[in-house]
Design a protein around this motif. Structure first.
Motif, PDB file in Angstrom:
ATOM      1  N   ASP A 153      15.777  -9.227  78.188  1.00  0.00           N
ATOM      2  CA  ASP A 153      16.036 -10.488  76.877  1.00  0.00           C
ATOM      3  C   ASP A 153      16.197  -9.847  75.660  1.00  0.00           C
ATOM      4  OD1 ASP A 153      15.929 -13.354  76.562  1.00  0.00           O
ATOM      5  OD2 ASP A 153      14.197 -13.054  75.452  1.00  0.00           O
ATOM      6  N   GLU A 154      15.595  -8.831  75.298  1.00  0.00           N
ATOM      7  CA  GLU A 154      15.793  -8.026  74.057  1.00  0.00           C
ATOM      8  C   GLU A 154      17.379  -7.670  74.034  1.00  0.00           C
ATOM      9  OE1 GLU A 154      14.338  -4.275  71.834  1.00  0.00           O
ATOM     10  OE2 GLU A 154      12.773  -5.184  72.958  1.00  0.00           O
ATOM     11  N   THR A 155      17.802  -7.084  74.996  1.00  0.00           N
ATOM     12  CA  THR A 155      19.087  -6.460  74.842  1.00  0.00           C
ATOM     13  C   THR A 155      20.136  -7.678  74.874  1.00  0.00           C
ATOM     14  OG1 THR A 155      18.470  -4.463  76.288  1.00  0.00           O
ATOM     15  CG2 THR A 155      20.854  -5.140  76.369  1.00  0.00           C
ATOM     16  N   ALA A 156      19.951  -8.712  75.544  1.00  0.00           N
ATOM     17  CA  ALA A 156      20.577  -9.994  75.659  1.00  0.00           C
ATOM     18  C   ALA A 156      20.967 -10.593  74.241  1.00  0.00           C
ATOM     19  CB  ALA A 156      20.321 -10.938  76.586  1.00  0.00           C
ATOM     20  N   GLY A 157      19.657 -10.546  73.383  1.00  0.00           N
ATOM     21  CA  GLY A 157      19.714 -11.010  72.226  1.00  0.00           C
ATOM     22  C   GLY A 157      20.490 -10.175  71.223  1.00  0.00           C
ATOM     23  N   MET A 158      20.466  -9.043  71.515  1.00  0.00           N
ATOM     24  CA  MET A 158      21.281  -8.118  70.586  1.00  0.00           C
ATOM     25  C   MET A 158      22.595  -8.257  70.783  1.00  0.00           C
ATOM     26  SD  MET A 158      19.321  -4.618  70.110  1.00  0.00           S
ATOM     27  CE  MET A 158      18.614  -4.364  71.897  1.00  0.00           C
ATOM     28  N   ILE A 159      23.143  -8.308  72.151  1.00  0.00           N
ATOM     29  CA  ILE A 159      24.558  -8.499  72.571  1.00  0.00           C
ATOM     30  C   ILE A 159      25.057  -9.776  71.915  1.00  0.00           C
ATOM     31  CG2 ILE A 159      26.291  -8.918  74.355  1.00  0.00           C
ATOM     32  CD1 ILE A 159      24.425  -7.037  75.950  1.00  0.00           C
ATOM     33  N   ALA A 160      24.234 -10.996  71.891  1.00  0.00           N
ATOM     34  CA  ALA A 160      24.592 -12.191  71.563  1.00  0.00           C
ATOM     35  C   ALA A 160      24.965 -12.125  70.000  1.00  0.00           C
ATOM     36  CB  ALA A 160      23.694 -13.301  71.877  1.00  0.00           C
ATOM     37  N   ALA A 161      24.199 -11.506  69.170  1.00  0.00           N
ATOM     38  CA  ALA A 161      24.068 -11.267  67.959  1.00  0.00           C
ATOM     39  C   ALA A 161      25.409 -10.458  67.516  1.00  0.00           C
ATOM     40  CB  ALA A 161      22.882 -10.932  67.297  1.00  0.00           C
ATOM     41  N   LEU A 162      26.067  -9.834  68.105  1.00  0.00           N
ATOM     42  CA  LEU A 162      27.066  -8.898  67.778  1.00  0.00           C
ATOM     43  C   LEU A 162      28.243  -9.529  67.258  1.00  0.00           C
ATOM     44  CD1 LEU A 162      27.279  -6.248  70.658  1.00  0.00           C
ATOM     45  CD2 LEU A 162      26.272  -5.858  68.329  1.00  0.00           C
ATOM     46  N   THR A 163      28.867  -9.213  66.076  1.00  0.00           N
ATOM     47  CA  THR A 163      29.854  -9.496  65.417  1.00  0.00           C
ATOM     48  C   THR A 163      31.251  -9.150  66.055  1.00  0.00           C
ATOM     49  OG1 THR A 163      30.183  -7.969  63.904  1.00  0.00           O
ATOM     50  CG2 THR A 163      29.113  -9.910  63.206  1.00  0.00           C
ATOM     51  N   PRO A 164      32.535  -9.615  66.126  1.00  0.00           N
ATOM     52  CA  PRO A 164      33.524  -8.866  66.648  1.00  0.00           C
ATOM     53  C   PRO A 164      33.889  -7.507  66.142  1.00  0.00           C
ATOM     54  CG  PRO A 164      34.051 -11.189  66.003  1.00  0.00           C
ATOM     55  CD  PRO A 164      32.666 -10.735  65.458  1.00  0.00           C
ATOM     56  N   ALA A 165      33.610  -7.363  64.886  1.00  0.00           N
ATOM     57  CA  ALA A 165      33.594  -6.175  64.328  1.00  0.00           C
ATOM     58  C   ALA A 165      32.799  -4.987  65.056  1.00  0.00           C
ATOM     59  CB  ALA A 165      33.426  -5.960  62.796  1.00  0.00           C
ATOM     60  N   GLN A 166      31.339  -5.410  65.141  1.00  0.00           N
ATOM     61  CA  GLN A 166      30.317  -4.647  65.773  1.00  0.00           C
ATOM     62  C   GLN A 166      30.773  -4.341  67.180  1.00  0.00           C
ATOM     63  OE1 GLN A 166      27.177  -7.088  64.804  1.00  0.00           O
ATOM     64  NE2 GLN A 166      26.288  -5.538  63.497  1.00  0.00           N
ATOM     65  N   MET A 167      31.344  -5.374  68.026  1.00  0.00           N
ATOM     66  CA  MET A 167      31.778  -5.080  69.357  1.00  0.00           C
ATOM     67  C   MET A 167      32.831  -3.944  69.560  1.00  0.00           C
ATOM     68  SD  MET A 167      31.304  -8.389  71.582  1.00  0.00           S
ATOM     69  CE  MET A 167      32.468  -9.535  70.747  1.00  0.00           C
ATOM     70  N   LEU A 168      33.921  -4.047  68.727  1.00  0.00           N
ATOM     71  CA  LEU A 168      35.138  -3.175  68.633  1.00  0.00           C
ATOM     72  C   LEU A 168      34.425  -1.842  68.167  1.00  0.00           C
ATOM     73  CD1 LEU A 168      37.866  -5.027  66.520  1.00  0.00           C
ATOM     74  CD2 LEU A 168      37.783  -4.249  68.946  1.00  0.00           C
ATOM     75  N   LYS A 169      33.413  -1.618  67.197  1.00  0.00           N
ATOM     76  CA  LYS A 169      33.089  -0.241  67.141  1.00  0.00           C
ATOM     77  C   LYS A 169      32.222   0.172  68.153  1.00  0.00           C
ATOM     78  CE  LYS A 169      30.109   2.222  63.864  1.00  0.00           C
ATOM     79  NZ  LYS A 169      29.384   2.012  62.546  1.00  0.00           N
ATOM     80  N   ILE A 170      31.240  -0.608  68.842  1.00  0.00           N
ATOM     81  CA  ILE A 170      30.452   0.090  69.944  1.00  0.00           C
ATOM     82  C   ILE A 170      31.495   0.269  71.103  1.00  0.00           C
ATOM     83  CG2 ILE A 170      28.791  -0.880  71.536  1.00  0.00           C
ATOM     84  CD1 ILE A 170      27.761  -2.364  69.645  1.00  0.00           C
ATOM     85  N   ALA A 171      32.454  -0.462  71.409  1.00  0.00           N
ATOM     86  CA  ALA A 171      33.188  -0.369  72.666  1.00  0.00           C
ATOM     87  C   ALA A 171      34.145   0.903  72.359  1.00  0.00           C
ATOM     88  CB  ALA A 171      34.404  -1.579  72.683  1.00  0.00           C
ATOM     89  N   SER A 172      34.513   1.346  71.050  1.00  0.00           N
ATOM     90  CA  SER A 172      35.305   2.555  70.958  1.00  0.00           C
ATOM     91  C   SER A 172      34.748   3.923  71.399  1.00  0.00           C
ATOM     92  CB  SER A 172      35.670   2.595  69.480  1.00  0.00           C
ATOM     93  OG  SER A 172      34.458   2.823  68.617  1.00  0.00           O
ATOM     94  N   GLY A 173      33.536   3.948  71.663  1.00  0.00           N
ATOM     95  CA  GLY A 173      32.829   5.172  72.356  1.00  0.00           C
ATOM     96  C   GLY A 173      33.448   5.867  73.377  1.00  0.00           C
ATOM     97  N   ASN A 174      33.255   6.801  73.854  1.00  0.00           N
ATOM     98  CA  ASN A 174      33.902   7.524  75.032  1.00  0.00           C
ATOM     99  C   ASN A 174      32.888   7.453  76.197  1.00  0.00           C
ATOM    100  OD1 ASN A 174      31.919   9.433  74.629  1.00  0.00           O
ATOM    101  ND2 ASN A 174      33.243  11.074  74.148  1.00  0.00           N
ATOM    102  N   THR A 175      31.733   6.713  76.258  1.00  0.00           N
ATOM    103  CA  THR A 175      31.086   6.408  77.367  1.00  0.00           C
ATOM    104  C   THR A 175      30.985   4.987  77.965  1.00  0.00           C
ATOM    105  OG1 THR A 175      29.634   8.151  76.421  1.00  0.00           O
ATOM    106  CG2 THR A 175      28.716   6.619  78.104  1.00  0.00           C
ATOM    107  N   LEU A 176      31.062   4.791  79.065  1.00  0.00           N
ATOM    108  CA  LEU A 176      31.175   3.351  79.568  1.00  0.00           C
ATOM    109  C   LEU A 176      29.649   2.765  79.139  1.00  0.00           C
ATOM    110  CD1 LEU A 176      32.675   3.603  83.181  1.00  0.00           C
ATOM    111  CD2 LEU A 176      33.222   2.274  81.332  1.00  0.00           C
TER     112      LEU A 176
END
Length: 107
Positions: A40-63
């Motif tokens: 539930d905690e992880t879901a809360g963090m994911i739900a609160a991500l902004t588009p810019a934060q998602m792009l930054k997190i997604a740009s890593g080299n680990t799935l």
């Protein structure tokens, strides 16, 4: 496929996963917790991500996502290894029950 192509595919998969996860969480949190296998905690963090934060997190080299079927029993049930197609529905149901139990144990 070279290293740069692989990294680009990982980034794309990460962004797709985050967008799907956020959409699931926002539309039906309980279903999302089960389907994504997150707390539930992880879901809360994911739900609160902004588009810019998602792009930054997604740009890593680990799935960011991983296979939840980490044992031979579940894989065999899902692939019907050594069984006929007649039991397909029962095998998938059994695999879903096993994975749901593991989700409950993790929560």
């Amino acid at each position: 496929m070279n290293t740069e192509q692989i990294l680009a595919e990982i980034r794309e998969a990460n962004l797709s996963y985050l967008m799907l996860a956020q959409s699931l969480i926002r539309s039906d949190r309980e279903q999302a917790l089960y389907r994504l296998g997150v707390s539930d905690e992880t879901a809360g963090m994911i739900a609160a991500l902004t588009p810019a934060q998602m792009l930054k997190i997604a740009s890593g080299n680990t799935l960011l996502c991983r296979f939840r079927m980490d044992d031979e029993l579940v894989w065999n049930l899902l692939t019907n290894h050594g069984r006929g197609a007649a039991n397909d529905g029962v095998n998938r149901l059994h695999a879903s029950i096993l994975m749901a139990g593991r989700h409950q144990e993790a929560a």
